[in-house]
Design a protein around this motif. Structure first.
Motif, short mmCIF file in Angstrom:
data_model
loop_
_atom_site.label_atom_id
_atom_site.label_comp_id
_atom_site.label_asym_id
_atom_site.label_seq_id
_atom_site.Cartn_x
_atom_site.Cartn_y
_atom_site.Cartn_z
N MET A 199 0.84 -1.20 0.00
CA MET A 199 0.00 0.00 0.00
C MET A 199 0.87 1.25 0.00
O MET A 199 1.93 1.29 0.61
CB MET A 199 -0.90 0.02 1.23
CG MET A 199 -1.96 -1.07 1.24
SD MET A 199 -3.25 -0.80 0.00
CE MET A 199 -4.08 0.61 0.74
N LEU A 200 0.40 2.25 -0.68
CA LEU A 200 1.11 3.52 -0.68
C LEU A 200 0.98 4.19 0.68
O LEU A 200 0.00 4.00 1.40
CB LEU A 200 0.52 4.43 -1.76
CG LEU A 200 0.62 3.95 -3.22
CD1 LEU A 200 -0.15 4.89 -4.12
CD2 LEU A 200 2.06 3.88 -3.64
N SER A 201 1.95 4.97 1.04
CA SER A 201 1.84 5.79 2.25
C SER A 201 1.36 7.18 1.91
O SER A 201 0.80 7.88 2.76
CB SER A 201 3.19 5.85 2.97
OG SER A 201 4.17 6.42 2.11
N SER A 202 1.55 7.58 0.67
CA SER A 202 1.04 8.85 0.16
C SER A 202 1.39 8.95 -1.31
O SER A 202 2.23 8.19 -1.81
CB SER A 202 1.63 10.05 0.93
OG SER A 202 3.04 10.11 0.76
N ILE A 203 0.75 9.88 -1.99
CA ILE A 203 1.05 10.15 -3.40
C ILE A 203 1.79 11.48 -3.46
O ILE A 203 1.21 12.52 -3.13
CB ILE A 203 -0.23 10.22 -4.24
CG1 ILE A 203 -0.99 8.90 -4.17
CG2 ILE A 203 0.12 10.56 -5.69
CD1 ILE A 203 -2.32 8.93 -4.89
N PRO A 204 3.04 11.49 -3.85
CA PRO A 204 3.77 12.77 -3.91
C PRO A 204 3.31 13.62 -5.09
O PRO A 204 2.98 13.09 -6.15
CB PRO A 204 5.23 12.34 -4.07
CG PRO A 204 5.13 11.01 -4.77
CD PRO A 204 3.89 10.35 -4.23
N PRO A 255 -3.89 5.85 2.98
CA PRO A 255 -2.53 5.65 2.46
C PRO A 255 -2.30 6.20 1.07
O PRO A 255 -1.14 6.25 0.64
CB PRO A 255 -2.36 4.13 2.48
CG PRO A 255 -3.74 3.57 2.50
CD PRO A 255 -4.57 4.57 3.26
N TRP A 256 -3.36 6.58 0.37
CA TRP A 256 -3.17 7.19 -0.95
C TRP A 256 -3.43 8.70 -0.92
O TRP A 256 -3.73 9.31 -1.93
CB TRP A 256 -4.08 6.52 -1.98
CG TRP A 256 -5.53 6.49 -1.59
CD1 TRP A 256 -6.44 7.52 -1.73
CD2 TRP A 256 -6.23 5.41 -1.00
NE1 TRP A 256 -7.67 7.13 -1.26
CE2 TRP A 256 -7.57 5.84 -0.80
CE3 TRP A 256 -5.87 4.12 -0.60
CZ2 TRP A 256 -8.53 5.01 -0.23
CZ3 TRP A 256 -6.84 3.31 -0.04
CH2 TRP A 256 -8.14 3.74 0.14
N GLY A 257 -3.29 9.29 0.25
CA GLY A 257 -3.45 10.74 0.35
C GLY A 257 -2.43 11.47 -0.51
O GLY A 257 -1.30 11.01 -0.69
N LEU A 258 -2.83 12.61 -1.02
CA LEU A 258 -1.98 13.40 -1.90
C LEU A 258 -1.15 14.41 -1.11
O LEU A 258 -1.68 15.15 -0.29
CB LEU A 258 -2.85 14.15 -2.93
CG LEU A 258 -2.11 15.08 -3.90
CD1 LEU A 258 -1.25 14.28 -4.87
CD2 LEU A 258 -3.11 15.96 -4.66
N GLU A 259 0.15 14.42 -1.37
CA GLU A 259 1.02 15.43 -0.79
C GLU A 259 0.89 16.72 -1.59
O GLU A 259 0.94 16.70 -2.81
CB GLU A 259 2.48 14.96 -0.82
CG GLU A 259 2.75 13.68 -0.06
CD GLU A 259 4.18 13.20 -0.25
OE1 GLU A 259 5.01 14.01 -0.76
OE2 GLU A 259 4.47 12.04 0.08
N VAL A 260 0.73 17.82 -0.89
CA VAL A 260 0.69 19.14 -1.52
C VAL A 260 1.70 20.03 -0.80
O VAL A 260 1.72 20.08 0.44
CB VAL A 260 -0.72 19.77 -1.44
CG1 VAL A 260 -0.73 21.15 -2.08
CG2 VAL A 260 -1.75 18.87 -2.11
N LEU A 261 2.53 20.70 -1.55
CA LEU A 261 3.56 21.54 -0.95
C LEU A 261 2.91 22.67 -0.17
O LEU A 261 1.99 23.34 -0.67
CB LEU A 261 4.48 22.11 -2.03
CG LEU A 261 5.29 21.09 -2.84
CD1 LEU A 261 6.04 21.79 -3.96
CD2 LEU A 261 6.26 20.34 -1.94
#
Length: 293
Positions: free
Chosen positions: A1-6, A159-165
């Motif tokens: 599983m992904l921990s996040s989507i960069p 776990p598939w949350g999107l990272e946003v700067l």
């Protein structure tokens, strides 16, 4: 599983090609348009249309659709473009994102109607052929939202949350750095591709014509979009009764799609024998050859 989507580096949103600046978002839209033209032409040709006739229609539909998409976005986000000291030139900055699908539907429908009148293709036959192609094109266009760091929803710990700067202009001011968000662009891509399979399956089994396939498209897309817009936080849109404008538009689209499916089914229980308007059917020699312009 992904921990996040960069999110991709901001530099990926555009690149230089000689004196030109190429925007990745624009490339995604163009790729979607090309795919939609190819798929729609194949579907229409299978029903007896001339080769290349879709190009004669989209040269009207695409430009008017893009204008409609941009102005719908601007006028449902008035606060983002009209304020003291605002640069009104940003109204036309389509390369920065902000192109509303519902606006493109309105503008594109007008352009397609003009193109269909000129080519002799029945408008609803064209719309039916376009329906699954639209979902594919929209899926490809949504990849551009990823590169633009836009179309994300409320915070999530999935776990598939999107990272946003946190330095991104669309990052909410009241949230800490490292917050993850629902990747709405990804949800819509998945929803659209599932819709393609369902619409084609139903169309093949029940032979929907006379605009009923397009009605299914409107219902499917409107249902998915209403939920996505309800949890979207970038950018905020003008609302009535606290409901975002695009949610209202989604409700209307679902209602229109339902009405179109029911009304056209009652008006045209017969089989659609030709995709051409009465008196405009091409000769056998022209079918499969480049369309006349």
């Amino acid at each position: 599983m992904l921990s996040s989507i960069p999110s991709p580096p901001p530099s990926w949103a555009q690149f230089a090609l000689g004196p030109l600046t190429i925007h990745t978002y624009a490339l995604c839209i163009i790729a979607g348009i090309i795919a939609a033209v190819f798929i729609t032409q194949r579907r229409l040709a299978a029903r007896g249309a001339e080769s290349g006739v879709v190009i004669d229609i989209v040269i009207w539909a695409v430009p008017i659709g893009i204008i409609g998409a941009r102005f719908y976005h601007v006028f449902t986000h008035v606060g983002d473009y009209f304020y003291p000291g605002a640069n009104l030139g940003n109204i036309f900055a389509i390369w920065d994102g902000g192109n509303a699908l519902y606006g493109s539907l309105l503008g594109g429908a007008l352009g397609a109607y003009i193109g269909c009148r000129r080519t002799g293709i029945r408008f609803w036959s064209f719309a039916d052929a376009l329906a699954p192609a639209m979902l594919i094109a929209q899926s490809m266009g949504r990849v551009g939202n990823y590169f633009n760091h836009e179309l994300f929803g409320i915070p999530t710990t999935l776990p598939w949350g999107l990272e946003v700067l946190p330095t991104d202009t669309m990052f909410p001011d009241d949230l800490p750095a490292g917050t993850l968000f629902h990747p709405l662009f990804l949800y819509e891509i998945i929803w659209n591709l599932i819709g393609v399979a369902i619409i084609i399956l139903l169309e093949r089994n029940f032979r929907f014509r006379w605009g009923r396939t397009f009605g299914l498209y409107l219902v499917w897309y409107g249902l998915g979009r209403s939920w996505l817009e309800a949890i979207r936080i970038d950018p905020t849109s003008d609302a009535l009764l606290g409901i975002p404008a695009n949610v209202w538009a989604s409700f209307i689209v679902v209602a229109l799609g339902t009405a179109l499916f029911i009304i056209q089914g009652r008006r045209h229980p017969e089989t659609e024998l030709s995709v051409y308007q009465e008196g405009r059917t091409p000769t056998a020699a022209n079918v499969g050859s480049p369309a006349r312009t």
